[in-house]
Motif scaffolding. Structure first.
Motif, mmCIF file in Angstrom:
data_model
loop_
_atom_site.group_PDB
_atom_site.id
_atom_site.type_symbol
_atom_site.label_atom_id
_atom_site.label_comp_id
_atom_site.label_asym_id
_atom_site.label_seq_id
_atom_site.Cartn_x
_atom_site.Cartn_y
_atom_site.Cartn_z
ATOM 1 N N GLU A 231 0.797 -1.223 0.000
ATOM 2 C CA GLU A 231 0.000 0.000 0.000
ATOM 3 C C GLU A 231 0.838 1.286 0.000
ATOM 4 O O GLU A 231 0.489 2.237 -0.704
ATOM 5 N N PRO A 232 1.968 1.374 0.772
ATOM 6 C CA PRO A 232 2.738 2.637 0.736
ATOM 7 C C PRO A 232 3.243 2.968 -0.673
ATOM 8 O O PRO A 232 3.140 4.107 -1.118
ATOM 9 N N GLN A 233 3.778 1.954 -1.373
ATOM 10 C CA GLN A 233 4.259 2.187 -2.728
ATOM 11 C C GLN A 233 3.107 2.590 -3.646
ATOM 12 O O GLN A 233 3.252 3.496 -4.476
ATOM 13 N N LEU A 234 1.956 1.916 -3.497
ATOM 14 C CA LEU A 234 0.788 2.226 -4.328
ATOM 15 C C LEU A 234 0.331 3.657 -4.091
ATOM 16 O O LEU A 234 0.007 4.388 -5.037
ATOM 17 N N LYS A 235 0.300 4.045 -2.834
ATOM 18 C CA LYS A 235 -0.135 5.408 -2.487
ATOM 19 C C LYS A 235 0.785 6.454 -3.129
ATOM 20 O O LYS A 235 0.324 7.427 -3.741
ATOM 21 N N ILE A 236 2.106 6.234 -2.997
ATOM 22 C CA ILE A 236 3.055 7.203 -3.570
ATOM 23 C C ILE A 236 2.909 7.261 -5.084
ATOM 24 O O ILE A 236 2.895 8.343 -5.693
ATOM 25 N N LEU A 237 2.803 6.092 -5.706
ATOM 26 C CA LEU A 237 2.695 6.053 -7.165
ATOM 27 C C LEU A 237 1.462 6.785 -7.666
ATOM 28 O O LEU A 237 1.523 7.562 -8.622
ATOM 29 N N THR A 238 0.328 6.493 -7.040
ATOM 30 C CA THR A 238 -0.914 7.114 -7.521
ATOM 31 C C THR A 238 -0.931 8.614 -7.285
ATOM 32 O O THR A 238 -1.559 9.363 -8.033
ATOM 33 N N GLU A 239 -0.199 9.062 -6.273
ATOM 34 C CA GLU A 239 -0.120 10.501 -6.040
ATOM 35 C C GLU A 239 0.788 11.187 -7.060
ATOM 36 O O GLU A 239 0.531 12.316 -7.473
ATOM 37 N N GLU A 240 1.862 10.504 -7.458
ATOM 38 C CA GLU A 240 2.838 11.125 -8.350
ATOM 39 C C GLU A 240 2.531 10.907 -9.828
ATOM 40 O O GLU A 240 3.044 11.633 -10.685
ATOM 41 N N SER A 241 1.721 9.928 -10.147
ATOM 42 C CA SER A 241 1.496 9.556 -11.548
ATOM 43 C C SER A 241 0.679 10.586 -12.298
ATOM 44 O O SER A 241 -0.092 11.367 -11.712
ATOM 45 N N SER A 242 0.837 10.554 -13.621
ATOM 46 C CA SER A 242 -0.023 11.342 -14.509
ATOM 47 C C SER A 242 -1.165 10.464 -15.007
ATOM 48 O O SER A 242 -2.299 10.933 -15.192
ATOM 49 N N ILE A 318 -2.423 17.338 -18.065
ATOM 50 C CA ILE A 318 -2.201 16.366 -16.991
ATOM 51 C C ILE A 318 -1.032 16.829 -16.123
ATOM 52 O O ILE A 318 -0.255 17.719 -16.500
ATOM 53 N N SER A 319 -0.947 16.210 -14.965
ATOM 54 C CA SER A 319 0.149 16.562 -14.047
ATOM 55 C C SER A 319 1.471 16.006 -14.570
ATOM 56 O O SER A 319 1.500 15.040 -15.314
ATOM 57 N N LYS A 320 2.555 16.648 -14.128
ATOM 58 C CA LYS A 320 3.905 16.210 -14.519
ATOM 59 C C LYS A 320 4.619 15.616 -13.306
ATOM 60 O O LYS A 320 4.339 15.960 -12.157
ATOM 61 N N PHE A 321 5.545 14.745 -13.615
ATOM 62 C CA PHE A 321 6.298 14.034 -12.578
ATOM 63 C C PHE A 321 7.756 14.502 -12.585
ATOM 64 O O PHE A 321 8.365 14.674 -13.633
ATOM 65 N N LYS A 322 8.282 14.723 -11.377
ATOM 66 C CA LYS A 322 9.691 15.095 -11.239
ATOM 67 C C LYS A 322 10.287 14.261 -10.105
ATOM 68 O O LYS A 322 9.721 14.195 -9.007
ATOM 69 N N LEU A 323 11.406 13.612 -10.380
ATOM 70 C CA LEU A 323 11.996 12.700 -9.402
ATOM 71 C C LEU A 323 12.228 13.349 -8.042
ATOM 72 O O LEU A 323 11.953 12.753 -7.000
ATOM 73 N N SER A 324 12.722 14.571 -8.056
ATOM 74 C CA SER A 324 13.070 15.213 -6.784
ATOM 75 C C SER A 324 11.852 15.473 -5.904
ATOM 76 O O SER A 324 11.984 15.682 -4.695
ATOM 77 N N ASP A 325 10.630 15.446 -6.501
ATOM 78 C CA ASP A 325 9.420 15.674 -5.696
ATOM 79 C C ASP A 325 9.105 14.485 -4.802
ATOM 80 O O ASP A 325 8.276 14.590 -3.885
#
Length: 1445
Positions: A231-242, A318-325
């Protein structure tokens, strides 16, 4: 540096994985493992004996598998993750960078099984750069991936599904490459342990083609395993994904996964559901929510439908993803939160903050002032210094040196900017790990700061480059103007490039300016400048490359580079290294090749990469310990034939670069494109010329050719190699004609085998970049090349770091002088020669010490005369004994005894010597007159008999010469006026001939062999030859016959007097009458003893002691001479080492005494001066109150006493043991003493003493007599003045003179410096490490009275200056071709060198007036002394001797 082995044992998996990954071999995932016995799958054979049918046999249940004991194979991704989890942050960064280069997905979120935390390895992404091109905008982008803002498509699955998620993702990104590992990949198994919960990320980068799958860069994330379990990985992914893509089986409404699906469905982000058990086409359920059925649909259709759907979503906002975020998520542990990493980041940020609000084009000038215009100007002046123009070279050199010094002063005055102070402070204060982080952080931040502007400049540059290339192909005239613009763009790129190498370059210039401008005032720096090389050396040890040649200035900062290597030697020791250089045309993948082969990180990109040359150390692994070196030192270089340099002497620049790196390397890799040998012509021509140069200076590097970007060459490999060999041979023939050599084949120039030394490399990419992975064949080619290099390297000893340091200076200095072959000075070879010379000196000394004394003391072979003397002495002993015994009872007093003895003595001697012919008298004066009359006119010889003696006192030799030209003739009197310098020259000739005669006399064994008139003949002929060879300085004259006759008479009389004295010694030792007369006291003593009743033992013992006394004294002096010489070699600094060391101390003594006359003697008569110096040192040492000479003499006396006592005891023991006689006793005694002293027993043997059988008494008599002898000898040695120098057969000074002066004494025809070779008649050229100012020996500029200012080492570089080899001719010779000037020039090797010994410049300034008076010339006009010469103090002059000699 590791070796790769496959298939490998499990224990070697990690090493093999890393090695393959470093070589960019994407098959690192698929390593072959040696099967364990438990893993082998055995076939089972079941015989069909029952009546069962096909169904039962095929579909019936098999035997159950024992799951508990079953051994599963290692999963490939478990290997990767195990390495990742155990690696430190720097290795992780390297692994991730290489995985990305292999076009593999890399870890984004990693659940750490050891700490139960989810890690976000942001640090590992810092080195990854991605490039892509937009089709519609025709725009290229290149960006560090951690900075990139891109859409991110997240993939995950809920519950178990039959379709591979990773396989679907691969079809979207690159259907030909397994970007994400999936269940159908080779080596996959159900035993995966470390991948569940790992999130991997990969990027799709478009190539700017219409067929691109996506129009812009897109990130794809893949959560491995069931998402609901992570779940933690899923939560982070869905928040950061486009966009979210979820793979689902058919779920019931009540399934626990439906909660996640509901959340995603209600989220505003696009959602694509891939349903594994439905057959539906793409269905948009509502805005941005899609479903696609996967059942019974082929992979291609699924991929296309999914791609179109994703593109549709991407086309909307759509939203953009940046590694440092990602760091904002509290659930993750960020690797950059490591304390060392954080501190280093803060330090790097502090520095880059200073750069803000500055124009990039001015940034170097502002923050790095020492390496800009000042450094470039200094480099230009240095080249001008080494390539002099005009006729007054020393004034030119002095002016250039002053200008260079002022530039160094300006560099130092510019100080150290705050930016550089911070950099140096951080390097000094940081711990090792923190320092490594700091270096990396600073590099990343500098790249970040400059990347945008540089990207725009690169884009413009590439466009212009393309235009120039097109115009070149069309032979368009406008190409030149476009080329100029390209050069200007290149300069802008240089100005805007700002990286770590520039910071280290600045440190180097800070150090060089400090070392060049050392003043007594307080330093302007707030840190220890001398510690800077240590910082750079430590960086090298940690794997960071060091700039060897500044690519912007095309110059080697020699002071800095040598200082860094000195510190490296202190850190590592003077380790052996194998130097591997790489050379090639621009953009042929040199750096890429090195990075793949050795896991390095040289900069790589298209067009412009490495500038100048960099060196990097690679440690040899334990399994390669059979190699004879500890490190491989890689030298990477900028590409040859660079387009941006086309208008700036490309050919010369390329030649210099190629010569430099080939000269440094034990092996050179030459990288080229291999499609068409005709296109290789330029580089092949350069390469062949370079190897010609290496052969001429006796450097023997190997080379290998790497032909890049070849397709399948198997079929045509022989033809390709044949064409390459033909091209090489063709270039060799052309170069041979230029060099005047008779060489036809390239293999005649260096050791080269076309079969094994040429390697064909496959294309680097398997497909078209930017999404193409590296070609596995390329990696195989790299491994094969590496094996070939190691094979060659195993035959090499490499070089030490110290030798490599010296080689850099040798090669670079030779290049500065333009004529490499003419100017190359092999310091390593010189050092080896000096070391060998030093060893030879020690060996020679040891041999002399051990053997020479014995050889000197050894008598001439027994002659008939010697035997006769022995017989005579035996008879005299017998007669003396018989007479004594006959008068024993008469009780005669001393006078009566003497009278009785005298009566018979002459009778005895007359009888014994009656048949011996007496020695004839010699008449040396008569011999001289006869021999001179044969050589010269006899009347002239007789006429000069009463006039020749004054020649040695004369100072005016005008009466002895006739003019050849009418120069200096006073009309009327016809008196020839001889200038003072010619007078001195003749005086020197006279003194030289006198000294040579004295040496000739010493060389004759007259005292042993007697005089022979041929000795006079030899001396007379030598005088005639030397006079004939004398050369006038300026005034042309010839000697009258009277001069030669007078000089010959003088030296022959001098020799004759010495010969007469020595011949008398010979007569006394060998004339029977004289010899026997000297023996009278000895035999009177025998007679007297027997008269008084002494026993035979008493008489015999006394006689033995009398014989021993002189022998003891002589052998003591002989041994002491060598002992003293040995002590002086240990205790007197001037005598330690070889002749070069002796000369250094002589020069120091001359400077300290400041005696001009001694200087002149040293310059004109170096051998005489050095011999006098040795004599003076020896005399001072022996006669000083603290001298060890007396102590050594007494020690040797005691030693001889002990030896004789031991010999007597041994003789007695052996005679008693073997029942021998007195003759045997004497034999044993003599045998024991034969190596210790001169002692003759022959006349004591025979029948005269056969009655002597009390050997113990004889022993006691000898011991008692010996004590008296030793007491007398010691009594005579109480003060140093008691030492009898005449007793030394070869005195200590003669021993040392022979040791140091038995060498070459040929003087340079220009400056009179002496050849340093230690062999008298050595093969090869005469050489000297430093030459002198030619005016010191009296040379002037033709037609003037101005003393010459030039050093011959500077003058020989000139291609415009001439000199006159003969004073009586107007013929001239170009200085550079001095060897053609005649016999005295042809065998001198004078190497161009501007590193003049400051000592001689100080000497000229200090004794200017004395030199002008002595030579009656002046340092004016062309010979005006440069002002900067006067800055050399005596202290600097003395210091320069320690520095350079």
């Amino acid at each position: 540096m590791l070796q790769r082995h496959e298939p490998c044992e499990e224990k070697d998996l990690v090493q093999t994985f890393i090695q393959k990954l470093l070589m960019m071999d994407y098959r690192a995932r698929y390593i072959q493992i040696k099967e364990r016995k438990q893993l082998k799958r055995h076939r089972t054979k079941v015989l069909d004996t029952a009546p069962s049918g096909a169904f039962d046999n095929i579909f019936g249940r098999s035997a159950p598998v024992d799951e508990v004991n079953k051994m599963h194979p290692l999963h490939p991704m478990d290997i990767q993750m195990a390495v990742f989890l155990h690696a430190d942050n720097f290795l992780r960064q390297l692994i991730v960078t290489k995985l990305s280069q292999c076009q593999y997905a890399v870890p984004l979120l990693v659940p750490n099984p050891f700490y139960q935390r989810i890690e976000f390895p942001l640090w590992t992404f810092r080195q990854i750069k991605k490039s892509w091109k937009l089709y519609e905008k025709n725009e290229s982008k290149s960006q560090a991936i951690y900075q990139a803002e891109t859409p991110m498509v997240a993939f995950f699955r809920l519950s178990a599904v039959s379709t591979s998620k990773s396989q679907i993702m691969n079809s979207l990104i690159n259907e030909r490459h397994e970007t994400f590992f999936h269940r159908h990949c080779r080596g996959s198994s159900k035993s995966r342990l470390l991948m569940d919960g790992v999130v991997e990320i990969a990027w799709y980068c478009p190539s700017g083609e219409k067929m691109d799958k996506f129009t812009d860069c897109v990130a794809f994330c893949n959560l491995h395993g069931d998402a609901q379990a992570h779940e933690p990985q899923l939560k982070i992914l869905t928040e950061e994904s486009s966009i979210n893509v979820v793979i689902l089986p058919h779920l019931d409404r009540s399934h626990r996964s439906m909660t996640i699906v509901e959340d995603l469905y209600n989220n505003s982000k696009p959602l694509i559901c891939l349903l594994t058990e439905e057959e539906s086409v793409v269905t948009e359920m509502r805005g941005g929510k899609y479903k696609i059925g996967l059942k019974d649909i082929n992979k291609f259709e699924v991929s296309e439908e999914l791609r179109r759907t994703i593109n549709e979503c991407l086309s909307k906002t759509i939203s953009k993803f940046k590694l440092s975020d990602m760091v904002k998520h509290s659930e993750v542990k960020v690797d950059e939160n490591d304390e060392d990493c954080k501190r280093a980041h803060e330090m790097a940020k502090q520095m880059t903050t200073l750069l803000e609000n500055n124009e990039l084009s001015n940034i170097k000038e502002t923050f790095l002032p020492c390496q800009g215009k000042l450094w470039h100007d200094w480099c230009q002046k240095n080249k001008e210094l080494h390539r002099p123009q005009g006729n007054n070279i020393e004034m030119h050199n002095s002016q250039k040196q002053m200008e260079m010094f002022k530039i160094r002063e300006k560099q130092k005055e510019s100080g150290v900017t705050t930016f550089m102070k911070m950099f140096i402070e951080k390097l000094n204060s940081s711990k090792d790990n923190e320092k490594l982080y700091f270096i990396r952080w600073l590099g990343f931040l500098l790249d970040e700061y400059t990347s945008e502007d540089l990207s725009a400049l690169h884009h413009k540059y590439d466009q212009k480059w393309s235009i120039v290339l097109d115009l070149k192909k069309k032979h368009d005239k406008s190409e030149q103007s476009e080329q100029i613009q390209l050069e200007k763009m290149s300069e802008k790129l240089d100005e805007a490039t700002f990286g770590l190498e520039h910071l280290l370059r600045e440190i180097g210039q800070i150090y060089e300016s400090h070392e060049s401008v050392k003043k007594n005032k307080a330093t302007v720096y707030q840190f220890n400048v001398t510690s800077l090389p240590r910082l750079a050396a430590e960086l090298m040890v940690s794997g960071y490359p060091l700039e060897l040649m500044d690519g912007d200035a095309a110059h080697v900062p020699l002071i800095w580079v040598k200082a860094v290597l000195d510190e490296l030697i202190k850190i590592l020791g003077d380790q052996r290294v194998f130097v591997l250089s790489v050379l090639g045309i621009q953009s042929t993948g040199k750096s890429t090749l090195l990075n793949a082969m050795f896991g390095l990180q040289f900069a790589v990109s298209a067009g412009r990469c490495t500038r100048g040359a960099f060196m990097q150390l690679v440690k040899v692994s334990e399994e390669l310990k059979y190699l004879k070196f500890e490190y491989i030192l890689i030298v990477d270089t900028e590409g040859l034939c660079a387009l941006e340099l086309a208008g700036r002497s490309t050919r010369q620049h390329d030649n210099e670069m190629a010569t430099f790196v080939v000269g440094l390397g034990n092996m050179t890799l030459i990288s080229m494109f291999g499609e068409n040998p005709a296109e290789m012509q330029d580089i092949l021509q350069i390469v062949v010329q370079v190897f010609f140069r290496m052969k001429k200076v006796r450097l023997t590097p190997r080379c290998m050719f790497v032909l890049q970007n070849n397709g399948d060459v198997t079929a045509d490999e022989k033809n390709l190699k044949r064409r390459l060999e033909e091209k090489l041979d063709e270039m060799t023939e052309l170069a041979a004609k230029e060099e005047g050599c008779d060489v036809e084949f390239f293999s005649d120039v260096i050791k080269f085998d076309i079969k094994s030394d040429v390697r064909y490399f496959a294309q680097l990419w398997e497909g078209s970049p930017p999404m193409a992975p590296p070609n596995p064949c390329y990696s195989e080619n790299v491994q094969e090349l590496k094996n070939a290099i190691l094979s060659h390297a195993s035959e090499s000893n490499g070089v030490t770091l110290g030798q490599f340091r010296d080689r850099i200076g040798d090669v670079w200095n030779a290049l500065l002088n333009e004529n490499f072959v003419f100017s190359f000075k092999n310091t390593v070879e010189i050092a080896l020669y000096r070391a060998l010379e030093e060893k030879c000196a020690k060996w020679t000394w040891s041999l002399r010490s051990a053997m020479l004394d014995n050889l000197i003391c050894q008598k001439e072979a027994l002659t008939k005369l010697d035997w006769e003397k022995t017989l005579h002495e035996r008879k005299l002993f017998k007669k003396s004994k018989e007479l004594g015994l006959s008068l024993k009872q008469k009780q005669l007093d001393e006078n009566e005894l003497k009278t009785e003895f005298d009566k018979v003595w002459w009778k005895w001697v007359s009888e014994l010597a009656g048949d011996v012919r007496p020695h004839e008298d010699i008449n040396i004066v008569n011999d001289i007159l006869k021999i001179l009359a044969e050589i010269h006119e006899d009347t002239l010889v007789l006429e000069r008999l009463n006039k020749f003696e004054r020649i040695i006192q004369m100072t005016d030799f005008s009466i002895y010469v006739n003019p050849i030209k009418k120069f200096g003739i006073h009309l009327g009197t016809q008196l020839f006026g001889l200038p003072s310098e010619e007078q001195r020259s003749i005086k020197n000739l006279v003194q030289s001939i006198v000294r040579e005669t004295e040496n000739q006399v010493k060389s004759k064994s007259v005292a042993k062999m007697g005089y022979n008139k041929s000795y006079i003949q030899e001396i007379a002929q030598s005088v005639k030859t030397n006079v004939g060879n004398h050369k006038c300085l300026h005034t042309q004259y010839e000697f009258k016959k009277e001069f030669t006759v007078d000089l010959t008479l003088f030296v022959c009389r001098l020799a004759g007097m010495k010969f007469a004295e020595l011949h008398q010694m010979f007569r006394e030792a060998n004339d029977p009458l004289i010899y026997l007369e000297k023996k009278k006291p000895e035999y009177y003593s025998v007679f007297q003893s027997f008269c008084r009743g002494s026993t035979s033992a008493d008489v015999f013992g006394t006689l033995i002691c009398n014989e021993l006394k002189e022998g003891i004294l002589q052998s003591v002096y002989n041994k002491t001479a060598y002992d003293l010489a040995g002590k002086m070699r240990m205790n007197i600094p001037a005598f330690k080492g070889n002749r070069s060391n002796l000369e250094k101390h002589i020069l120091k003594t001359l400077a300290e005494e400041e005696d001009f006359d001694k200087f002149i003697k040293y310059i004109h008569h170096p051998r005489d001066y050095i011999e006098d110096f040795i004599k003076a040192q020896v005399e001072t040492y022996i006669t000083s109150e603290s001298s060890l000479a007396l102590a050594i003499l007494k020690v040797n006396i005691r030693h001889k006493e002990n030896i004789i006592i031991t010999a007597a005891e041994t003789a007695t023991a052996q005679v008693l043991g073997k029942r021998g006689d007195v003759n045997m006793w004497l034999e044993v005694l003599s045998f024991c003493l034969k190596d210790e002293l001169e002692y003759s027993k022959e006349h004591l043997t025979g029948t005269s003493c056969q009655d002597n059988n009390d050997y113990e008494l004889l022993e006691e008599v000898v011991k008692k007599g010996l004590r008296h002898i030793i007491e007398d000898l010691n009594k005579d040695l109480t003060n140093p003045s008691d030492i009898r120098m005449a007793m030394f057969r070869k005195s200590p000074d003669e021993i040392l003179i022979e040791h140091f002066c038995k060498c070459c004494w040929v003087q340079c025809p220009f400056c009179k410096v002496v050849c340093v070779n230690t062999m008298e008649e050595h093969p090869g050229d005469h050489t000297a490490p430093f030459h002198r100012n030619c005016g010191m020996r009296g040379l002037t500029y033709r037609g003037t009275l101005n003393l010459c200012l030039d050093f011959c080492t500077s003058s020989v570089a000139s291609e415009s200056m001439f000199f006159y080899p003969c004073h009586d001719s107007d013929d001239t010779v170009l200085w550079k071709e001095y060897r053609t000037a005649g016999p005295e020039f042809v065998n001198w090797s004078i190497i161009t060198d501007y590193l003049d010994l400051p000592y001689w410049k100080w000497f000229v300034c200090r004794f200017q007036n004395d030199l002008e008076t002595y030579y009656n010339r002046t340092f004016e006009g062309c010979g005006t002394i440069p002002d900067n010469w006067r800055s050399f103090t005596k202290e600097k002059a003395l210091k320069s001797l320690d520095t350079y000699l």
